[in-house]
Design an enzyme around this catalytic site. Structure first.
Site, PDB file in Angstrom:
ATOM      1  CG  ASP A  76     -13.261  11.650  -8.480  1.00  0.00           C
ATOM      2  OD1 ASP A  76     -12.933  12.555  -9.282  1.00  0.00           O
ATOM      3  OD2 ASP A  76     -12.427  10.991  -7.846  1.00  0.00           O
ATOM      4  CG  HIS A 104      -8.141   6.554  -2.740  1.00  0.00           C
ATOM      5  ND1 HIS A 104      -7.005   7.074  -2.143  1.00  0.00           N
ATOM      6  CD2 HIS A 104      -8.378   7.350  -3.818  1.00  0.00           C
ATOM      7  CE1 HIS A 104      -6.588   8.120  -2.821  1.00  0.00           C
ATOM      8  NE2 HIS A 104      -7.385   8.313  -3.842  1.00  0.00           N
ATOM      9  CG  ASP A 129      -6.142   5.257   0.819  1.00  0.00           C
ATOM     10  OD1 ASP A 129      -5.877   5.184  -0.416  1.00  0.00           O
ATOM     11  OD2 ASP A 129      -6.976   6.060   1.273  1.00  0.00           O
TER      12      ASP A 129
END
Lengths: 241, 241, 241, 241
Positions: B66, B132, B130
């Protein structure tokens, strides 16, 4: 996911057989799970004479991945194993000790037994026009489920589906079936899915488009690192290629 | 999914390094994608002296998964590559030609370039509390997405996340980032995820419980056929074992 | 054959440990055969704390590849298993059921038992300055031999070798030993050989030069598709690199 | 070594085709080296219609493993490539960029080019009644040789062999040929050898008996970890089974 578009049902079956034989030829034990139903009939017609009495496939073990009991006759094979026996295990004369039956008596240990056997090397799957694979129909199992029992009241249509599976005989209509879950199938090393005919064109397009949705169960399989979808021209008719 | 529960952060890092080195030692080219951030700091501290100037790892290629641009400075490394350079590529003196940069100029071809390179052999991932992984935050990408661009307005919190990622400097706050998608990561041959500390205990429990839900992105990875989750005792504290 | 030249004995041992751990970390059973003797002492010193009581290595099975009986004491471990127990199995507290002992009572079925277990995934080997590996000394076994019994009269020096192996005690001097043969070892999926010190420089040069000769047994291993030779600088001192 | 005994030439060819297709069906590039000559004619007859114009095999690359020049015509294909072109590459319409030609101009870099391409995944081999494979005739190459040039004076019979290879035309009789060596072939991941007919029964028996001797070159291949020998009944007629 690799998509293989073939001319017709004959070539679809042939390419699936090539995948099966490629995994079966090995120096060591191989564990393969295969599908019952009408789509793979061509596969088994080609496979039987290539496998029957061949000592060089003696290290290959077979597994069914779902089963539906005939109610009141739980001491014999269910719908899936009966069908697989007729299509393949019987005519190919596979030794009973190389057939690992999943049924209502042992589904809770199916995943751990497979793990102890070294894992499944390949599964041959069909797909429904509703996106189901194995017994994972929309709104029955969840993506995260391992081998599960699905009851007749799981969806409004399920009772009818089960009645149809046992040939419409109300007396044999079962209250449930068992199936390897989406998570069980994702753990197989190599996935091969076959689909033919116009009525599969919609689901094939959905699989190729790539969205993953729990109410279209087969979409979960599209990100698997070794997934091959083999279709005929009719099933591919909605693809742009 | 195999779960490895280690004593502490030190052992978690060590076991992750063992996985990395195991894939890196090979007769042929290996492609590995590695994570930036704070969780893997221990991994890179151990890895750098084992890899630096070692000719026997010259066949290993590295990929980031990313990237977040510094706004107005799109001609230099973004947040992820800057971090990876500081943690690993720089101190380990990895040749520039073995580092395959994903950024805003080439994300649309990331998946096909990786496929042409022979596919990724391994990815080392962190996980957020969370759920991710990579830049796949809840409600940004979908399970079926390949490498994607996520805009700052994707979720209510995203603008703040991006501001924080560039160190709180409003002038550099980007309008978007890019990330390999859930489907991209599922196609990697071997997945290794690390998590440590109490604040990860909840997501670790979710991953082990096994439900797969699109709004907890990392749950998609749990059915992968070669997924290993390495946690310390604190991150494992909600597991029953 | 891949040749890894390391700085010293420490790094040679470390890189061998990296190979071992890389194979050991797996979702499924792994079968590994390991060497006794002095060369791997550093390997086991590093390996023991990384393996001891680690549940995540419970799927790893170990095999010895040769054995020398203490004469008159055939009801206890021989020289190799005693050594492996002291160096590794004991301190690492490996469960007895994951240690598959080769000895004089079962050597004739060693190759078929290994095949039934799924084959060996890796073997860690030393090499003698005379080119021997396992118990395959020059002019004892042939390239084509599977697990074999070698008698004390196989070569002029053998009686002395065997006396030395049991610590010079004439009463315990055996009449034979057993060893997996060159063909047994070639069938292992991954071969890792370690060598250190000036006295190994000659054989290392022979292995790298690449000639394959039956009276230098280890030369057979150099064409194996996954063979790695790890040496220190002294053992590499006759190589041009 | 796994030995597959088939009923006849037809089944031998079919089982070899099954091995080839099994390797060819893959998500990633595959590199395969194939044999010319008369033994594989049945293989190519079956293979051509299964491969011709099939997009799903576009990732498969082909290599020849030996070559004999037509003297004075070194600017065109030699004996092997001419034969392979006629048997397979031509009728199957394999793209020129997926055919990697070995000849007299590039044999010295053959092994390193293959390594750079990721290694060979499979080789299909024949075997001579004298135990030769590829151009490794008895007393020409050594077990440890990589790709080599063999001169016409290598053995007393060689000049005649070469004359016969070019169809008996003295003007075209070459002074040498080139071949991947025993060590080159051993490094291939999967070896498949075919043999049919009474005149191969002797060498097949030698291969199965398992002795490894440099003057019977094919015996080196019997200890390879993934070697399959496919024979018909006549070639198996000296085996006890």
């Amino acid at each position: 996911m690799k998509v293989i578009i073939t001319e017709d049902y004959q070539e679809m079956s042939q390419v699936a057989v090539q995948h099966l034989l490629g995994v079966m030829h090995s120096q060591h034990r191989k564990n393969i799970s295969i599908t019952a139903g009408s789509t793979p009939k061509g596969v088994y017609e080609m496979l039987v004479p290539l496998v029957k009495n061949k000592k060089y496939f003696e290290h290959v073990h077979f597994y069914n991945f779902d089963e539906i009991p005939f109610k009141g006759e739980e001491d014999r094979y269910g719908v899936t194993m009966t069908n697989l026996h007729n299509l393949f295990f019987g005519p190919a004369e596979i030794d009973r000790e190389r057939i690992h039956v999943l049924d209502w008596t042992n589904y809770e240990t199916q995943d751990e037994r497979i793990k102890a056997d070294g894992g499944l090397d390949m599964v041959l799957l069909g797909v429904g026009s509703d996106g189901h694979f194995c017994g994972n129909l929309p709104n029955t199992t969840k993506f995260g489920d391992l081998t599960s029992r699905v009851n007749a009241n799981a969806t409004p249509e399920m009772a009818d589906v089960l009645l149809s599976e046992v040939g419409g005989d109300k007396e044999k209509q079962p209250d449930f079936y068992v199936t390897m879950g989406p998570k069980s199938i994702m753990q197989v090393k190599k996935l091969v899915m076959i689909a033919n005919g116009k009525k599969k064109a919609g689901i094939v397009k959905q699989l190729v488009d790539g969205t993953v949705m729990e109410n279209v169960p087969a979409t979960l399989l599209t990100p698997h690192p070794d997934m091959t979808l083999i279709v005929d021209k009719e099933a591919a008719s909605l693809l742009s290629y």
